[in-house]
Design a protein around this motif. Sequence first.
Motif, PDB file in Angstrom:
ATOM      1  N   ILE A  23       3.851  13.363  46.132  1.00 15.95           N
ATOM      2  CA  ILE A  23       4.163  11.946  46.387  1.00 15.95           C
ATOM      3  C   ILE A  23       5.646  11.687  46.180  1.00 15.95           C
ATOM      4  O   ILE A  23       6.282  10.978  46.974  1.00 15.95           O
ATOM      5  N   ASN A  24       6.224  12.255  45.126  1.00 13.71           N
ATOM      6  CA  ASN A  24       7.664  12.095  44.891  1.00 13.71           C
ATOM      7  C   ASN A  24       8.474  12.655  46.050  1.00 13.71           C
ATOM      8  O   ASN A  24       9.451  12.048  46.498  1.00 13.71           O
ATOM      9  N   PHE A  25       8.062  13.815  46.548  1.00 17.43           N
ATOM     10  CA  PHE A  25       8.784  14.443  47.653  1.00 17.43           C
ATOM     11  C   PHE A  25       8.661  13.609  48.922  1.00 17.43           C
ATOM     12  O   PHE A  25       9.648  13.406  49.644  1.00 17.43           O
ATOM     13  N   GLN A  26       7.453  13.107  49.216  1.00 10.71           N
ATOM     14  CA  GLN A  26       7.261  12.278  50.403  1.00 10.71           C
ATOM     15  C   GLN A  26       8.081  10.993  50.324  1.00 10.71           C
ATOM     16  O   GLN A  26       8.649  10.551  51.331  1.00 10.71           O
ATOM     17  N   ALA A  27       8.151  10.401  49.135  1.00 14.64           N
ATOM     18  CA  ALA A  27       8.966   9.192  48.962  1.00 14.64           C
ATOM     19  C   ALA A  27      10.445   9.507  49.190  1.00 14.64           C
ATOM     20  O   ALA A  27      11.172   8.718  49.806  1.00 14.64           O
ATOM     21  N   THR A  28      10.884  10.664  48.725  1.00 17.11           N
ATOM     22  CA  THR A  28      12.269  11.078  48.936  1.00 17.11           C
ATOM     23  C   THR A  28      12.556  11.263  50.417  1.00 17.11           C
ATOM     24  O   THR A  28      13.621  10.858  50.914  1.00 17.11           O
ATOM     25  N   ILE A  29      11.619  11.858  51.135  1.00 15.22           N
ATOM     26  CA  ILE A  29      11.785  12.043  52.578  1.00 15.22           C
ATOM     27  C   ILE A  29      11.883  10.690  53.282  1.00 15.22           C
ATOM     28  O   ILE A  29      12.717  10.504  54.180  1.00 15.22           O
ATOM     29  N   GLN A  30      11.057   9.728  52.872  1.00 16.76           N
ATOM     30  CA  GLN A  30      11.101   8.406  53.483  1.00 16.76           C
ATOM     31  C   GLN A  30      12.435   7.709  53.216  1.00 16.76           C
ATOM     32  O   GLN A  30      12.993   7.071  54.105  1.00 16.76           O
ATOM     33  N   VAL A  31      12.947   7.844  52.001  1.00 14.04           N
ATOM     34  CA  VAL A  31      14.251   7.256  51.674  1.00 14.04           C
ATOM     35  C   VAL A  31      15.342   7.914  52.507  1.00 14.04           C
ATOM     36  O   VAL A  31      16.219   7.239  53.055  1.00 14.04           O
ATOM     37  N   ARG A  32      15.272   9.234  52.621  1.00 15.17           N
ATOM     38  CA  ARG A  32      16.256   9.947  53.445  1.00 15.17           C
ATOM     39  C   ARG A  32      16.207   9.453  54.886  1.00 15.17           C
ATOM     40  O   ARG A  32      17.242   9.197  55.503  1.00 15.17           O
ATOM     41  N   ASN A  33      14.998   9.300  55.432  1.00 13.79           N
ATOM     42  CA  ASN A  33      14.866   8.837  56.813  1.00 13.79           C
ATOM     43  C   ASN A  33      15.451   7.443  56.986  1.00 13.79           C
ATOM     44  O   ASN A  33      16.101   7.160  57.994  1.00 13.79           O
ATOM     45  N   LYS A  34      15.227   6.564  56.006  1.00 12.36           N
ATOM     46  CA  LYS A  34      15.791   5.214  56.085  1.00 12.36           C
ATOM     47  C   LYS A  34      17.313   5.250  56.012  1.00 12.36           C
ATOM     48  O   LYS A  34      17.995   4.498  56.712  1.00 12.36           O
ATOM     49  N   LEU A  35      17.849   6.114  55.159  1.00 16.14           N
ATOM     50  CA  LEU A  35      19.308   6.219  55.047  1.00 16.14           C
ATOM     51  C   LEU A  35      19.919   6.755  56.334  1.00 16.14           C
ATOM     52  O   LEU A  35      20.958   6.260  56.798  1.00 16.14           O
ATOM     53  N   VAL A  36      19.297   7.744  56.928  1.00 23.55           N
ATOM     54  CA  VAL A  36      19.800   8.296  58.191  1.00 23.55           C
ATOM     55  C   VAL A  36      19.719   7.246  59.287  1.00 23.55           C
ATOM     56  O   VAL A  36      20.655   7.086  60.088  1.00 23.55           O
TER      57      VAL A  36
END
Length: 115
Positions: A91-104
């Motif tokens: 879950i932590n990793f998926q949340a990090t991926i979502q944050v990365r996608n939003k930043l990009v």
Amino acid sequence: MKTGGIDSTQIQNMIAQLKAHAARPGLTPPVIKTEPAAAAPRVQFADALKSALDGVNASQVKAEDMSQKFALGDDSVSLSDMMIATQKASINFQATIQVRNKLVSAYHDIMNMQV
């Protein structure tokens, strides 16, 4: 009249009791002291991002360690503890991926703005 299993007269009685209790002499409302708010410490974006990524990394390392201990037959690690740690890391990793996608996405939106 019944409302959701509670008689409306019961509700009215409760409200009347609360009002009577609030109106009792000798009771004063609590005094809330407000002090000037101290300036919040400045947090750098890079520091916040690094600490968040370190937390994700720590949860993944913990999950991997628990998985290895469980696979080797260590009795101190139960299957449920190992699965919970693994799911938390996921879950932590998926949340990090979502944050990365939003930043990009935000970066691309800013770069495509007309000046």
